[in-house]
Design a protein around this motif. Structure first.
Motif, PDB file in Angstrom:
ATOM      1  N   HIS A 110       0.827  -1.204   0.000  1.00  0.00           N
ATOM      2  CA  HIS A 110       0.000   0.000   0.000  1.00  0.00           C
ATOM      3  C   HIS A 110       0.865   1.259   0.000  1.00  0.00           C
ATOM      4  CE1 HIS A 110      -3.590  -2.361   0.527  1.00  0.00           C
ATOM      5  NE2 HIS A 110      -2.992  -3.033   1.500  1.00  0.00           N
ATOM      6  N   GLU A 111       2.056   1.137  -0.594  1.00  0.00           N
ATOM      7  CA  GLU A 111       2.939   2.293  -0.633  1.00  0.00           C
ATOM      8  C   GLU A 111       3.840   2.246  -1.868  1.00  0.00           C
ATOM      9  OE1 GLU A 111       5.373   2.247   2.873  1.00  0.00           O
ATOM     10  OE2 GLU A 111       6.484   0.496   2.223  1.00  0.00           O
ATOM     11  N   ILE A 112       4.364   3.402  -2.195  1.00  0.00           N
ATOM     12  CA  ILE A 112       5.322   3.551  -3.286  1.00  0.00           C
ATOM     13  C   ILE A 112       6.642   3.971  -2.661  1.00  0.00           C
ATOM     14  CG2 ILE A 112       5.941   5.008  -5.262  1.00  0.00           C
ATOM     15  CD1 ILE A 112       3.757   3.157  -5.991  1.00  0.00           C
ATOM     16  N   ILE A 113       7.709   3.328  -3.057  1.00  0.00           N
ATOM     17  CA  ILE A 113       9.033   3.763  -2.631  1.00  0.00           C
ATOM     18  C   ILE A 113       9.671   4.440  -3.836  1.00  0.00           C
ATOM     19  CG2 ILE A 113      11.285   3.062  -1.779  1.00  0.00           C
ATOM     20  CD1 ILE A 113       9.805   0.714  -0.414  1.00  0.00           C
ATOM     21  N   TYR A 114       9.827   5.741  -3.721  1.00  0.00           N
ATOM     22  CA  TYR A 114      10.349   6.572  -4.818  1.00  0.00           C
ATOM     23  C   TYR A 114      11.580   7.294  -4.317  1.00  0.00           C
ATOM     24  CZ  TYR A 114      10.542  10.671  -7.898  1.00  0.00           C
ATOM     25  OH  TYR A 114      10.951  11.673  -8.738  1.00  0.00           O
ATOM     26  N   ASN A 115      12.734   6.930  -4.890  1.00  0.00           N
ATOM     27  CA  ASN A 115      14.016   7.521  -4.508  1.00  0.00           C
ATOM     28  C   ASN A 115      14.214   7.501  -2.991  1.00  0.00           C
ATOM     29  OD1 ASN A 115      14.899   8.044  -7.147  1.00  0.00           O
ATOM     30  ND2 ASN A 115      13.511   9.769  -7.240  1.00  0.00           N
ATOM     31  N   SER A 116      14.068   6.321  -2.436  1.00  0.00           N
ATOM     32  CA  SER A 116      14.321   6.029  -1.021  1.00  0.00           C
ATOM     33  C   SER A 116      13.336   6.684  -0.053  1.00  0.00           C
ATOM     34  CB  SER A 116      15.751   6.419  -0.633  1.00  0.00           C
ATOM     35  OG  SER A 116      16.670   5.749  -1.450  1.00  0.00           O
ATOM     36  N   GLN A 117      12.232   7.234  -0.543  1.00  0.00           N
ATOM     37  CA  GLN A 117      11.197   7.768   0.331  1.00  0.00           C
ATOM     38  C   GLN A 117       9.915   6.975   0.109  1.00  0.00           C
ATOM     39  OE1 GLN A 117      10.901  11.994  -0.471  1.00  0.00           O
ATOM     40  NE2 GLN A 117      11.984  12.397   1.426  1.00  0.00           N
ATOM     41  N   SER A 118       9.185   6.788   1.186  1.00  0.00           N
ATOM     42  CA  SER A 118       7.949   6.021   1.130  1.00  0.00           C
ATOM     43  C   SER A 118       6.751   6.960   1.048  1.00  0.00           C
ATOM     44  CB  SER A 118       7.857   5.149   2.375  1.00  0.00           C
ATOM     45  OG  SER A 118       6.662   4.444   2.378  1.00  0.00           O
ATOM     46  N   TYR A 119       5.837   6.654   0.128  1.00  0.00           N
ATOM     47  CA  TYR A 119       4.617   7.430  -0.062  1.00  0.00           C
ATOM     48  C   TYR A 119       3.427   6.490   0.010  1.00  0.00           C
ATOM     49  CZ  TYR A 119       7.792  10.971  -1.913  1.00  0.00           C
ATOM     50  OH  TYR A 119       8.803  11.884  -2.064  1.00  0.00           O
ATOM     51  N   PRO A 120       2.416   6.798   0.839  1.00  0.00           N
ATOM     52  CA  PRO A 120       1.234   5.931   0.895  1.00  0.00           C
ATOM     53  C   PRO A 120       0.407   6.072  -0.379  1.00  0.00           C
ATOM     54  CG  PRO A 120       0.886   7.900   2.206  1.00  0.00           C
ATOM     55  CD  PRO A 120       2.307   7.951   1.726  1.00  0.00           C
ATOM     56  N   ILE A 121      -0.168   4.977  -0.836  1.00  0.00           N
ATOM     57  CA  ILE A 121      -1.023   5.010  -2.017  1.00  0.00           C
ATOM     58  C   ILE A 121      -2.414   5.449  -1.575  1.00  0.00           C
ATOM     59  CG2 ILE A 121      -2.112   3.645  -3.835  1.00  0.00           C
ATOM     60  CD1 ILE A 121       0.388   1.911  -3.875  1.00  0.00           C
ATOM     61  N   THR A 122      -2.828   6.619  -2.053  1.00  0.00           N
ATOM     62  CA  THR A 122      -4.141   7.154  -1.721  1.00  0.00           C
ATOM     63  C   THR A 122      -5.183   6.647  -2.704  1.00  0.00           C
ATOM     64  OG1 THR A 122      -3.075   9.140  -0.891  1.00  0.00           O
ATOM     65  CG2 THR A 122      -5.434   9.277  -1.292  1.00  0.00           C
ATOM     66  N   GLU A 123      -4.799   6.630  -3.979  1.00  0.00           N
ATOM     67  CA  GLU A 123      -5.736   6.244  -5.028  1.00  0.00           C
ATOM     68  C   GLU A 123      -4.950   5.690  -6.211  1.00  0.00           C
ATOM     69  OE1 GLU A 123      -8.978   8.661  -7.645  1.00  0.00           O
ATOM     70  OE2 GLU A 123      -8.816   9.173  -5.517  1.00  0.00           O
ATOM     71  N   GLN A 124      -5.530   4.706  -6.905  1.00  0.00           N
ATOM     72  CA  GLN A 124      -4.892   4.140  -8.080  1.00  0.00           C
ATOM     73  C   GLN A 124      -5.924   3.993  -9.180  1.00  0.00           C
ATOM     74  OE1 GLN A 124      -2.673   0.581  -7.348  1.00  0.00           O
ATOM     75  NE2 GLN A 124      -1.994   0.427  -9.450  1.00  0.00           N
TER      76      GLN A 124
END
Length: 143
Positions: A110-124
């Motif tokens: 339920h998250e994206i790891i983009y350039n060593s930072q984690s972002y929660p997936i709000t919507e897909q």
């Protein structure tokens, strides 16, 4: 007959390899947007995306080809300003400008790891993933 089978198998493998290459080389975009009600009077409507009945200003767009940064777009009062990124620039300089030159992107549960930072997936939706960091900032990953 054996020659025909060999040609058919070779062509099939070539098509599979080309499909894999083109799906990998598809350009990827990352949009960083921010909400501020005052932005509507400064920037043109084309610089905004609507999310949760708010107009978020697209501050930056990073465009990647083969996981290398090729273009950056910044919001301006008359539209978007574009900065092309040359491959030789990527090799010569490090990430001193504050933007990622090589795409490091991984999707977990339920998250994206983009350039060593984690972002929660709000919507897909289809090939796009939206992450809302806080009340006024979103990041959109477009495959």
């Amino acid at each position: 007959m054996k020659r025909f089978k060999f040609v058919l198998i070779t062509l099939s493998l070539l098509v599979i390899l080309l499909i894999g290459f083109f799906s990998f080389s598809k350009p990827k975009q990352i949009l960083i947007a921010e909400y501020n009600p005052n932005y509507l009077s400064i920037y043109p409507k084309t610089n905004f995306i609507k999310f949760e009945n708010k107009d978020f200003l697209i501050k930056e767009i990073y465009k990647y080809q083969l996981n290398l940064l090729t273009e950056i777009q910044f919001s301006g009062s008359e539209g978007f300003a574009t900065q092309k990124v040359d491959v030789s620039d990527l090799i010569k300089t490090k990430e001193k400008a504050g933007f990622p030159k090589f795409l490091k992107f991984k999707k977990k549960d339920h998250e994206i790891i983009y350039n060593s930072q984690s972002y929660p997936i709000t919507e897909q939706r289809l090939d796009s993933i939206l992450s809302k960091n806080n009340e006024n900032k979103i990041i959109l990953f477009i495959n």
